[in-house]
Design an enzyme around this catalytic site. Sequence first.
Site, short mmCIF file in Angstrom:
data_model
loop_
_atom_site.label_atom_id
_atom_site.label_comp_id
_atom_site.label_asym_id
_atom_site.label_seq_id
_atom_site.Cartn_x
_atom_site.Cartn_y
_atom_site.Cartn_z
N LYS A 127 0.69 -1.21 0.07
CA LYS A 127 -0.05 -0.01 -0.03
C LYS A 127 0.73 1.24 -0.10
O LYS A 127 0.41 2.46 -0.38
CB LYS A 127 -0.92 -0.02 1.24
CG LYS A 127 -2.07 -1.00 1.10
CD LYS A 127 -3.20 -0.61 2.12
CE LYS A 127 -4.26 -1.78 2.16
NZ LYS A 127 -5.32 -1.07 3.11
N LYS A 210 -7.29 -10.78 -8.51
CA LYS A 210 -8.41 -10.68 -7.47
C LYS A 210 -9.50 -9.61 -7.86
O LYS A 210 -9.08 -8.51 -8.20
CB LYS A 210 -7.84 -10.59 -6.20
CG LYS A 210 -8.53 -10.74 -5.09
CD LYS A 210 -7.89 -10.42 -3.64
CE LYS A 210 -8.74 -9.95 -2.77
NZ LYS A 210 -8.13 -9.33 -1.28
N LYS A 213 -11.67 -3.82 -4.92
CA LYS A 213 -12.15 -2.47 -4.84
C LYS A 213 -10.93 -1.61 -5.24
O LYS A 213 -11.13 -0.69 -6.11
CB LYS A 213 -12.89 -1.99 -3.44
CG LYS A 213 -13.46 -0.80 -3.55
CD LYS A 213 -13.07 0.01 -2.30
CE LYS A 213 -11.96 0.35 -1.92
NZ LYS A 213 -11.42 1.59 -1.75
#
Length: 347
Positions: A127, A210, A213
Amino acid sequence: MPTEPNPSSVTPGNARPRVLSGIQPTADSFHLGNYLGALRQWVAMQDTHDAFYCVVDLHAITMPHDPALLRRRTRVAAAQLFALGIDPERSTLFVQSHVPEHTELSWVMGCITGFGEASRMTQFKDKSAKEGTSAASIGLFTYPILQAADILLYQADQVPVGEDQRQHLELTRTLAQRFNHRFGETFVTPEAYIPKATAKITDLQEPTAKMSKSSSSPQGILDLLEEPGPLRKKVMRAVTDTGTEIVADEANKPGVTNLLRIYSALTETSIPDLERRYEGQGYGTLKKDLAQSVLDTFTPIRERTEKLLADEAQLDRLLGLGAERARAVARRTMEDVRERVGFLGRA
Ligand code: TRP
């Protein structure tokens, strides 16, 4: 050194194991991947477990966010969970920031976590790499420690999570054992509960990635709160593979395999049964049937969610009750932690 076990952490012989899980309120809707990978298990586990489910708004501010949107999405997340079948009579559904013990325990756990240990968390590395590591917040860095606190406060035996959370669960277990070793038996060491078969739902447009979102395009994701028209379109336009055969073959036919997996999970039919049923038929037939079963599953959930959101006061009341129940447990654990760590009791 205190060694006697904490009574709140001992599951009486006939009691159900306790489960805790959390989900971030960072989207306008949960998606099919959330539903099949996690939320469906949350609902099922109410029958066998003493369930605590948490909308983790504290985790949601580890990345830049908009306050009004966060408040809105927290309600939308909670409403969807109730609409999916989380029953406020049987389970404790609450908002993380309503229970201040989460941040309190997080501080204590942070003080027994090594900097190097935290630096090895791959989710932080992934991230933070997106924005540049120096732009990432300290909150993003300590995210897994807050997650450990979420779990340990409730003395959870099991934690249903996706495969991507395995490392955070390992850290939670390490911290529980380290605390117990240093300060005396206080926490249950939780187990990760990772459902296998359905956990891997991939992007409809990019079936090797995957369904997510943060990384999928809107066309690759099926949102729980989406209208029937767009949902049907997305299924019909899902990327398939060369050839015509409807068989599961992850390496050579990732698109068809994903559709079969989704259909199998939604209809509780095995993949070999589906392969037999669709033998000699085209991709179009499979997609049409799959679209229908997506609609059959999503439509009642969307309608119930809309109803719950139409009465915010009632929704907030339900969350208030959940917070009260959660807090009663969290407070007991925290009292014990304070004593064990050596904080002076307040007269
Ligand atoms: N990190 C989890 C995720 O991204 C969310 C989460 C926060 C969580 N606290 C938790 C999951 C506690 C399980 C238990 O999926």
